[in-house]
Design an enzyme around this catalytic site. Structure first.
Site, PDB file in Angstrom:
ATOM      1  N   HIS A  12       0.769  -1.217   0.100  1.00  0.00           N
ATOM      2  CA  HIS A  12       0.009  -0.080   0.044  1.00  0.00           C
ATOM      3  C   HIS A  12       0.825   1.253  -0.033  1.00  0.00           C
ATOM      4  O   HIS A  12       0.566   2.243   0.679  1.00  0.00           O
ATOM      5  CB  HIS A  12      -1.050  -0.031   1.186  1.00  0.00           C
ATOM      6  CG  HIS A  12      -0.297  -0.047   2.397  1.00  0.00           C
ATOM      7  ND1 HIS A  12      -0.654  -0.792   3.530  1.00  0.00           N
ATOM      8  CD2 HIS A  12       0.668   0.766   2.912  1.00  0.00           C
ATOM      9  CE1 HIS A  12      -0.030  -0.442   4.603  1.00  0.00           C
ATOM     10  NE2 HIS A  12       0.885   0.585   4.301  1.00  0.00           N
ATOM     11  N   HIS A  59      -1.955   4.961   9.839  1.00  0.00           N
ATOM     12  CA  HIS A  59      -0.761   5.610   9.677  1.00  0.00           C
ATOM     13  C   HIS A  59      -0.969   7.003  10.338  1.00  0.00           C
ATOM     14  O   HIS A  59      -0.267   8.026   9.904  1.00  0.00           O
ATOM     15  CB  HIS A  59      -0.107   5.650   8.311  1.00  0.00           C
ATOM     16  CG  HIS A  59       0.010   4.724   7.612  1.00  0.00           C
ATOM     17  ND1 HIS A  59      -0.826   3.513   7.264  1.00  0.00           N
ATOM     18  CD2 HIS A  59       1.179   3.993   7.177  1.00  0.00           C
ATOM     19  CE1 HIS A  59      -0.133   2.498   6.672  1.00  0.00           C
ATOM     20  NE2 HIS A  59       0.950   2.758   6.648  1.00  0.00           N
ATOM     21  N   HIS A 193      10.680  -3.741   3.779  1.00  0.00           N
ATOM     22  CA  HIS A 193      11.211  -2.222   3.536  1.00  0.00           C
ATOM     23  C   HIS A 193      11.653  -1.707   4.999  1.00  0.00           C
ATOM     24  O   HIS A 193      10.875  -1.930   5.827  1.00  0.00           O
ATOM     25  CB  HIS A 193      10.068  -1.520   2.840  1.00  0.00           C
ATOM     26  CG  HIS A 193       8.669  -1.190   3.489  1.00  0.00           C
ATOM     27  ND1 HIS A 193       7.986  -2.360   3.726  1.00  0.00           N
ATOM     28  CD2 HIS A 193       8.128   0.085   3.749  1.00  0.00           C
ATOM     29  CE1 HIS A 193       6.850  -1.732   4.294  1.00  0.00           C
ATOM     30  NE2 HIS A 193       7.058  -0.479   4.207  1.00  0.00           N
ATOM     31  N   GLU A 240       4.478  -4.818   8.356  1.00  0.00           N
ATOM     32  CA  GLU A 240       3.161  -4.803   7.685  1.00  0.00           C
ATOM     33  C   GLU A 240       2.574  -6.291   7.591  1.00  0.00           C
ATOM     34  O   GLU A 240       1.478  -6.216   7.499  1.00  0.00           O
ATOM     35  CB  GLU A 240       3.119  -3.766   7.074  1.00  0.00           C
ATOM     36  CG  GLU A 240       3.458  -2.235   7.464  1.00  0.00           C
ATOM     37  CD  GLU A 240       3.114  -1.223   6.392  1.00  0.00           C
ATOM     38  OE1 GLU A 240       2.929  -0.068   6.806  1.00  0.00           O
ATOM     39  OE2 GLU A 240       3.364  -1.685   5.134  1.00  0.00           O
TER      40      GLU A 240
END
Ligand SMILES: [Fe+2]
Length: 316
Positions: A12, A59, A193, A240
């Site tokens: 995302h 977030h 990441h 995530e």
């Protein structure tokens, strides 16, 4: 009863939203990623789900470091987006299914998951981007959603086991839901990441592919990783993947991989897309003890935690 037709895992990254807004889908940089959704579009057009249960992480639109629930669930009939500061246009709202939300909440709390219940909840890019990728160019998304937020930001995070079991609780609730609807389960974020620190830009293709492989047939094997060990392998934000674990847990039938796309990098992230099909397992096949061959209890498939007693209905 609700039918869980499959699960979708997708990255995302906010810059995907910018690429969509600027029509860059065929640009050489973006095309290997967007082409990975061609299969998804055909699959969704064939299967025509009514509802998407979406596991993602907030977030900052709803929760910040001062107050961050481990697990939160939306219980509204509409979810709005707001400007997050990424330069992405504010998205259209998504329709919710509050009745289904309350049904899931009853099962989850009955199973020992102390959910934060949100009768108002904003959706951020972790939901609006996957929705735009799955159903591009639609005036309104053709499904209602139930958003479930997992803390992947403020340590201590929930373990991979806990998130897999969270999904399993949702799966049992869906199997027991008395409305005849088709449901997909979506897990968003990742894969490997890291956005900051000495390892900023870190990507681990070998580990990503291992996670995708194990997710199909043996997600329990991934629970051997503690959160620090998982971060070591996948990067600080690669965690995530917890959302993908919950998605997989909700698939209560026979699961097979229908599609996978893996592309490095999008922004500084390993971008992945996956479709898992879920075929309900009959009571006879998995030794269900409900005594109802034609009407499996749905509580014993892939389940490692004791099914809760059917909870009392909570008034919405
Ligand atoms: Fe994210």
């Amino acid at each position: 009863m609700a039918r869980i037709i499959g699960g979708i895992g997708t990255t995302h990254v906010p810059s995907i939203g910018k690429a969509i807004a600027e029509g860059l889908q065929s640009d050489p940089y973006w095309s290997p990623f967007f082409r990975g959704f061609d299969y998804v579009h055909g699959w969704l057009a064939r299967e025509k789900p009514d509802v998407a249960v979406v596991f993602s992480n907030d977030h900052g639109l709803n929760f910040f470091l001062d107050k961050l629930p481990t697990f939160a669930v939306g219980a509204a009939n509409e979810y709005r987006n707001e400007d997050e500061g990424w330069g992405i246009p504010v998205s259209k709202p998504a329709a919710g299914d509050a009745d289904l939300s309350w049904h899931l909440i009853n099962q989850l709390v009955g199973d020992g998951f102390d959910m934060t219940i949100c009768q108002e909840m904003l959706i951020d890019h972790a939901i609006t981007i996957p929705m735009s990728l799955m159903w591009p160019g639609k005036a309104a998304w053709p499904v209602k959603i139930v958003p479930i937020s997992i803390n992947t930001v403020q340590h201590p995070l929930p373990s991979l086991t806990r998130c897999l079991n969270l999904g399993r609780s949702v799966g049992r609730a869906l199997d027991a839901y008395d409305k005849d609807i088709k449901v997909i389960v979506v897990g968003t974020g990742g894969l490997s990441h890291q956005l900051d620190g000495e390892r900023a830009g870190f990507i681990n293709k070998e580990f990503d592919l291992l996670c995708m492989d194990k997710l199909v047939n043996n997600p329990d094997e991934l629970t051997r990783y503690s959160i620090p060990e998982f971060i070591e392998q996948a990067g600080a934000q690669g965690v995530e993947f917890l959302n993908w674990m919950a998605m997989r847990g909700a698939l209560t039938g026979k699961v097979s991989e229908a599609h996978r796309n893996y592309h490095i990098p999008i922004s500084n992230t390993a971008a992945a897309t996956m479709v898992l099909e879920n075929v309900p397992v009959t009571a006879k096949a998995h030794g269900c003890t409900s005594g109802k061959e034609a009407d499996c209890c749905g509580t014993c498939v892939n389940s490692k935690i004791t099914p809760a007693k059917k909870p009392e209905q909570i008034p919405a």
